[in-house]
Design a protein around this motif. Structure first.
Motif, short mmCIF file in Angstrom:
data_model
loop_
_atom_site.label_atom_id
_atom_site.label_comp_id
_atom_site.label_asym_id
_atom_site.label_seq_id
_atom_site.Cartn_x
_atom_site.Cartn_y
_atom_site.Cartn_z
N HIS A 16 0.81 -1.23 0.00
CA HIS A 16 0.00 0.00 0.00
C HIS A 16 0.84 1.27 0.00
O HIS A 16 0.30 2.36 -0.22
CB HIS A 16 -0.98 0.01 1.18
CG HIS A 16 -0.33 -0.27 2.50
ND1 HIS A 16 0.56 0.60 3.08
CD2 HIS A 16 -0.45 -1.32 3.34
CE1 HIS A 16 0.96 0.10 4.25
NE2 HIS A 16 0.37 -1.07 4.43
N GLN A 17 2.12 1.20 0.28
CA GLN A 17 3.04 2.35 0.30
C GLN A 17 2.59 3.44 1.28
O GLN A 17 2.96 4.60 1.14
CB GLN A 17 3.17 2.99 -1.08
CG GLN A 17 3.65 2.05 -2.17
CD GLN A 17 3.51 2.69 -3.54
OE1 GLN A 17 2.45 3.21 -3.89
NE2 GLN A 17 4.57 2.67 -4.32
N GLY A 18 1.75 3.09 2.23
CA GLY A 18 1.32 4.08 3.22
C GLY A 18 0.02 4.78 2.89
O GLY A 18 -0.34 5.77 3.54
N ALA A 19 -0.73 4.29 1.88
CA ALA A 19 -2.01 4.94 1.54
C ALA A 19 -3.00 3.95 0.92
O ALA A 19 -2.63 3.18 0.03
CB ALA A 19 -1.77 6.09 0.57
N VAL A 20 -4.22 3.97 1.42
CA VAL A 20 -5.31 3.17 0.85
C VAL A 20 -6.53 4.07 0.71
O VAL A 20 -6.86 4.83 1.63
CB VAL A 20 -5.67 1.95 1.75
CG1 VAL A 20 -6.87 1.19 1.18
CG2 VAL A 20 -4.49 1.02 1.90
N ALA A 21 -7.18 4.04 -0.45
CA ALA A 21 -8.36 4.87 -0.69
C ALA A 21 -9.58 3.99 -0.90
O ALA A 21 -9.48 2.86 -1.40
CB ALA A 21 -8.15 5.75 -1.93
N THR A 22 -10.73 4.50 -0.49
CA THR A 22 -11.98 3.80 -0.79
C THR A 22 -12.72 4.58 -1.87
O THR A 22 -12.79 5.81 -1.83
CB THR A 22 -12.88 3.68 0.46
OG1 THR A 22 -13.18 4.99 0.94
CG2 THR A 22 -12.20 2.90 1.55
N ILE A 23 -13.26 3.83 -2.84
CA ILE A 23 -14.06 4.46 -3.90
C ILE A 23 -15.53 4.28 -3.53
O ILE A 23 -15.96 3.18 -3.19
CB ILE A 23 -13.81 3.79 -5.26
CG1 ILE A 23 -12.34 3.89 -5.65
CG2 ILE A 23 -14.67 4.40 -6.35
CD1 ILE A 23 -12.01 3.27 -6.96
N ALA A 24 -16.30 5.35 -3.59
CA ALA A 24 -17.72 5.26 -3.28
C ALA A 24 -18.42 4.41 -4.34
O ALA A 24 -18.17 4.57 -5.52
CB ALA A 24 -18.33 6.66 -3.23
N PRO A 25 -19.33 3.53 -3.91
CA PRO A 25 -20.06 2.70 -4.87
C PRO A 25 -21.19 3.45 -5.57
O PRO A 25 -21.92 2.88 -6.37
CB PRO A 25 -20.61 1.56 -4.00
CG PRO A 25 -20.72 2.15 -2.63
CD PRO A 25 -19.62 3.18 -2.52
N ILE A 26 -21.34 4.73 -5.24
CA ILE A 26 -22.40 5.55 -5.86
C ILE A 26 -21.79 6.85 -6.39
O ILE A 26 -20.69 7.22 -6.01
CB ILE A 26 -23.51 5.91 -4.84
CG1 ILE A 26 -22.91 6.70 -3.66
CG2 ILE A 26 -24.25 4.68 -4.36
CD1 ILE A 26 -23.90 7.40 -2.79
N ALA A 27 -22.54 7.53 -7.24
CA ALA A 27 -22.15 8.88 -7.69
C ALA A 27 -22.90 9.88 -6.81
O ALA A 27 -24.08 9.69 -6.51
CB ALA A 27 -22.51 9.07 -9.15
N PHE A 28 -22.21 10.92 -6.40
CA PHE A 28 -22.84 11.93 -5.54
C PHE A 28 -23.47 13.04 -6.38
O PHE A 28 -22.98 13.36 -7.46
CB PHE A 28 -21.81 12.52 -4.57
CG PHE A 28 -21.30 11.52 -3.57
CD1 PHE A 28 -22.04 11.19 -2.46
CD2 PHE A 28 -20.08 10.88 -3.77
CE1 PHE A 28 -21.57 10.25 -1.54
CE2 PHE A 28 -19.60 9.93 -2.86
CZ PHE A 28 -20.36 9.63 -1.75
#
Length: 244
Positions: A67-79
């Motif tokens: 992960h090199q020190g970073a993990v992101a979550t992608i939203a399963p919906i569009a805002f």
């Protein structure tokens, strides 16, 4: 967290941000440094992306990959944008009912609230970009899929959203114990936005100053407050009762 809603590695997250992906939250290793990390911080700030510093152990739990020190979550919906959401509801001819969540941070509470909102005909949910619960696998699961049916809008500041709603003829009602007004004594049949606070701090005092009305639920036990998702359900079903 569902793996398909994850991006790991600093460069991959930067690329995703520049590509316009709907990044919900980024988890950064507490002591992470370096030029690439500075580039990531800059990209997140430009797009007002929610992030928090966590121990490396949390990142290791999130992904077995490097992960090199970073993990992101992608939203399963569009805002949605606030303007589009409000405009669509006003044009539909329905009596608007919006829900504003002021820095609610627990994903499961958020999911439970979305489920109740869908059942009570809420037209849209407004949350703040910074400090709000992520829309992740837990949210989807506890909402029983309702997250795909209720428009959700992220705003820079809750106060600006309230001013916009008030300017559109929508009454704002804050759920708070800091009032003598009872929810059952208020008229809730007109265009309406209900504001719920965070689990530990309630509604921000600066938000309470600008709302149209404040209301509380009557309490008869020794415990001073309800779980926020339960309180939200009680408020929304009083709206349903009055509008029937």
């Amino acid at each position: 967290m569902e793996k398909e809603h994850q991006i790991f590695g600093i460069r991959a997250i930067i690329e995703a941000i520049h590509a316009g992906k709907e990044i919900d939250k980024v988890f950064i290793q507490k002591d992470a440094q370096g030029d690439l990390m500075k580039d990531l911080m800059k990209a997140m700030k430009q797009k007002s992306i929610n992030f928090s510093y966590v121990p490396v152990e949390k990142l290791n739990r999130l992904t077995p990959n490097n992960h090199q020190g970073a993990v992101a979550t992608i939203a399963p919906i569009a805002f949605y944008t606030l303007e589009k959401m409000v405009e669509e509801v006003l044009e539909s001819g329905k009596v608007p009912l919006f829900l504003i969540l002021d820095q609610l941070s627990d994903a499961r509470n958020f999911g439970a609230i979305i489920r109740t909102a869908e059942c009570t005909g809420v037209n849209g949910i407004i949350i703040q970009k910074q400090g709000s619960a992520p829309v992740n696998g837990d949210t989807v699961k506890t909402s029983a899929g309702a997250v795909f049916n209720v428009p959700i809008c992220k705003v820079e500041h809750i106060k600006d959203a309230i001013f916009h709603l008030q300017g559109s003829g929508i009454k704002t009602v804050a759920a708070t114990e800091k009032t003598e007004s009872n929810i059952y004594d208020l008229s809730l049949t007109e265009p309406l936005a209900i504001i719920m606070g965070s689990e530990d701090r309630g509604i921000n005092p600066s938000v309470l100053k600008i709302v149209d009305e404040k209301a509380k639920l009557p309490m008869f036990g020794t415990i001073g407050s309800l779980n926020v998702s339960v309180a939200c359900g009680a408020f929304l079903y009083e709206v349903v009762r009055q509008r029937q």
